[in-house]
Each structure stands twice: as C-alpha cells, then as structure tokens.
Design a protein around this motif. Structure first.
Motif, mmCIF file in Angstrom:
data_model
loop_
_atom_site.group_PDB
_atom_site.id
_atom_site.type_symbol
_atom_site.label_atom_id
_atom_site.label_comp_id
_atom_site.label_asym_id
_atom_site.label_seq_id
_atom_site.Cartn_x
_atom_site.Cartn_y
_atom_site.Cartn_z
ATOM 1 N N ASP A 57 -29.941 4.355 16.712
ATOM 2 C CA ASP A 57 -29.655 4.373 15.278
ATOM 3 C C ASP A 57 -28.978 5.689 14.883
ATOM 4 O OD1 ASP A 57 -30.077 4.765 12.372
ATOM 5 O OD2 ASP A 57 -31.182 2.891 12.542
ATOM 6 N N PRO A 58 -27.852 5.625 14.187
ATOM 7 C CA PRO A 58 -27.153 6.845 13.774
ATOM 8 C C PRO A 58 -28.000 7.769 12.902
ATOM 9 C CG PRO A 58 -25.749 4.926 13.426
ATOM 10 C CD PRO A 58 -27.099 4.416 13.822
ATOM 11 N N LEU A 59 -28.904 7.212 12.109
ATOM 12 C CA LEU A 59 -29.766 8.059 11.277
ATOM 13 C C LEU A 59 -30.715 8.911 12.126
ATOM 14 C CD1 LEU A 59 -30.653 5.690 8.302
ATOM 15 C CD2 LEU A 59 -29.106 7.659 8.285
ATOM 16 N N ARG A 60 -31.196 8.327 13.206
ATOM 17 C CA ARG A 60 -32.069 9.089 14.102
ATOM 18 C C ARG A 60 -31.280 10.226 14.762
ATOM 19 N NH1 ARG A 60 -36.540 6.806 18.363
ATOM 20 N NH2 ARG A 60 -37.049 8.800 19.303
ATOM 21 N N TRP A 61 -30.043 9.921 15.176
ATOM 22 C CA TRP A 61 -29.202 10.961 15.776
ATOM 23 C C TRP A 61 -28.912 12.067 14.769
ATOM 24 C CZ3 TRP A 61 -26.936 11.981 20.542
ATOM 25 C CH2 TRP A 61 -27.314 11.110 21.564
ATOM 26 N N GLU A 62 -28.672 11.711 13.515
ATOM 27 C CA GLU A 62 -28.382 12.723 12.492
ATOM 28 C C GLU A 62 -29.606 13.600 12.245
ATOM 29 O OE1 GLU A 62 -26.380 15.031 9.734
ATOM 30 O OE2 GLU A 62 -25.645 13.748 11.335
ATOM 31 N N TYR A 63 -30.775 12.988 12.184
ATOM 32 C CA TYR A 63 -32.011 13.755 12.008
ATOM 33 C C TYR A 63 -32.188 14.744 13.162
ATOM 34 C CZ TYR A 63 -37.009 14.749 11.563
ATOM 35 O OH TYR A 63 -38.232 15.383 11.461
ATOM 36 N N CYS A 64 -31.960 14.278 14.373
ATOM 37 C CA CYS A 64 -32.096 15.152 15.548
ATOM 38 C C CYS A 64 -31.048 16.267 15.531
ATOM 39 C CB CYS A 64 -31.999 14.332 16.825
ATOM 40 S SG CYS A 64 -33.480 13.318 17.118
ATOM 41 N N ARG A 65 -29.839 15.942 15.094
ATOM 42 C CA ARG A 65 -28.795 16.964 14.986
ATOM 43 C C ARG A 65 -29.231 18.054 14.008
ATOM 44 N NH1 ARG A 65 -23.900 18.302 12.234
ATOM 45 N NH2 ARG A 65 -24.478 16.920 10.533
ATOM 46 N N CYS A 66 -29.804 17.646 12.895
ATOM 47 C CA CYS A 66 -30.272 18.621 11.899
ATOM 48 C C CYS A 66 -31.392 19.501 12.453
ATOM 49 C CB CYS A 66 -30.725 17.903 10.633
ATOM 50 S SG CYS A 66 -29.368 17.156 9.709
ATOM 51 N N ILE A 67 -32.300 18.919 13.222
ATOM 52 C CA ILE A 67 -33.374 19.701 13.849
ATOM 53 C C ILE A 67 -32.771 20.776 14.751
ATOM 54 C CG2 ILE A 67 -35.187 19.621 15.620
ATOM 55 C CD1 ILE A 67 -36.125 16.999 14.436
ATOM 56 N N GLN A 68 -31.780 20.407 15.537
ATOM 57 C CA GLN A 68 -31.182 21.354 16.470
ATOM 58 C C GLN A 68 -30.342 22.401 15.752
ATOM 59 O OE1 GLN A 68 -33.421 20.706 18.589
ATOM 60 N NE2 GLN A 68 -32.052 21.112 20.278
ATOM 61 N N ILE A 69 -29.653 22.032 14.695
ATOM 62 C CA ILE A 69 -28.899 23.013 13.916
ATOM 63 C C ILE A 69 -29.855 24.016 13.289
ATOM 64 C CG2 ILE A 69 -27.474 23.338 11.851
ATOM 65 C CD1 ILE A 69 -26.076 20.677 12.593
ATOM 66 N N GLU A 70 -30.966 23.529 12.767
ATOM 67 C CA GLU A 70 -31.971 24.417 12.174
ATOM 68 C C GLU A 70 -32.512 25.406 13.217
ATOM 69 O OE1 GLU A 70 -35.994 24.134 9.453
ATOM 70 O OE2 GLU A 70 -35.433 22.410 10.682
ATOM 71 N N ALA A 71 -32.774 24.923 14.427
ATOM 72 C CA ALA A 71 -33.286 25.793 15.490
ATOM 73 C C ALA A 71 -32.230 26.817 15.907
ATOM 74 C CB ALA A 71 -33.716 24.958 16.695
ATOM 75 N N PHE A 72 -30.986 26.383 16.002
ATOM 76 C CA PHE A 72 -29.897 27.300 16.347
ATOM 77 C C PHE A 72 -29.735 28.366 15.271
ATOM 78 C CE2 PHE A 72 -25.397 28.374 15.699
ATOM 79 C CZ PHE A 72 -25.194 29.115 16.857
ATOM 80 N N THR A 73 -29.760 27.969 14.019
ATOM 81 C CA THR A 73 -29.611 28.908 12.911
ATOM 82 C C THR A 73 -30.738 29.942 12.904
ATOM 83 O OG1 THR A 73 -28.506 27.214 11.612
ATOM 84 C CG2 THR A 73 -29.389 29.082 10.403
ATOM 85 N N ALA A 74 -31.962 29.493 13.157
ATOM 86 C CA ALA A 74 -33.093 30.429 13.220
ATOM 87 C C ALA A 74 -32.913 31.427 14.358
ATOM 88 C CB ALA A 74 -34.398 29.648 13.382
ATOM 89 N N GLU A 75 -32.435 30.952 15.489
ATOM 90 C CA GLU A 75 -32.200 31.843 16.626
ATOM 91 C C GLU A 75 -31.093 32.849 16.302
ATOM 92 O OE1 GLU A 75 -31.031 31.630 21.359
ATOM 93 O OE2 GLU A 75 -31.658 29.795 20.347
ATOM 94 N N ALA A 76 -30.037 32.387 15.664
ATOM 95 C CA ALA A 76 -28.935 33.278 15.294
ATOM 96 C C ALA A 76 -29.396 34.340 14.304
ATOM 97 C CB ALA A 76 -27.774 32.482 14.711
ATOM 98 N N ARG A 77 -30.192 33.951 13.332
ATOM 99 C CA ARG A 77 -30.708 34.912 12.340
ATOM 100 C C ARG A 77 -31.619 35.938 13.008
ATOM 101 N NH1 ARG A 77 -31.897 30.605 7.760
ATOM 102 N NH2 ARG A 77 -29.838 30.594 6.802
#
Length: 81
Positions: A57-77
């Motif tokens: 389901d594309p919605l599940r993929w989008e949710y997972c993408r957001c989780i990973q972007i959030e984790a990447f952003t936290a690491e960058a900060r």
C-alpha cells in the motif's frame, strides 16, 4: 555534517535523495516497519492503522518514508548542522 557523513546517514536510514526530495529504499522500508512495530507496542494509533495496511500500500510506504526522514533529520541536527 560533511557530505560523506550525510551520505552515510542517508544510506543507514534507507533513503536516497532525488531532485524531488527523499525516496525510500526497500531496506529503509524494512527498518521503518520495525520502528512502526515498536511505536505500535507503545500505543501509537497511526502506527496501528498503518501496519494494518498491506506492505504494498502506498500509504504504508509514505508513513515509513516519513519515519526515516524524521530519523535522518534528528541525526543531522545532533551532528551540529
């Protein structure tokens, strides 16, 4: 965060950077799905709804993408950017 460290962080999170933003790799989807399962255990309603969807389901993929972007952003900060 220097460019090499940034690329390594993206790879760890299973993200690739495109002209339109971030895309999720299969590895990133798997990592995010495990994180979503942990969130579900802690009662996160969005994780519960998302994990009920088919893995295709594309919605599940989008949710997972957001989780990973959030984790990447936290690491960058945390690195001092």
């Amino acid at each position: 965060m220097n460019p090499e460290a940034r690329q390594e962080a993206l790879k760890r999170r299973g993200l690739t950077e495109t002209q339109d933003g971030f895309e999720l790799t299969v590895q990133g989807f798997q990592k995010a799905s495990r994180r979503a399962q942990d969130l579900r255990k802690h009662g996160d309603a969005e994780a519960v709804r998302t994990l009920a969807l088919s893995p295709e389901d594309p919605l599940r993929w989008e949710y997972c993408r957001c989780i990973q972007i959030e984790a990447f952003t936290a690491e960058a900060r945390a690195s001092g950017i």
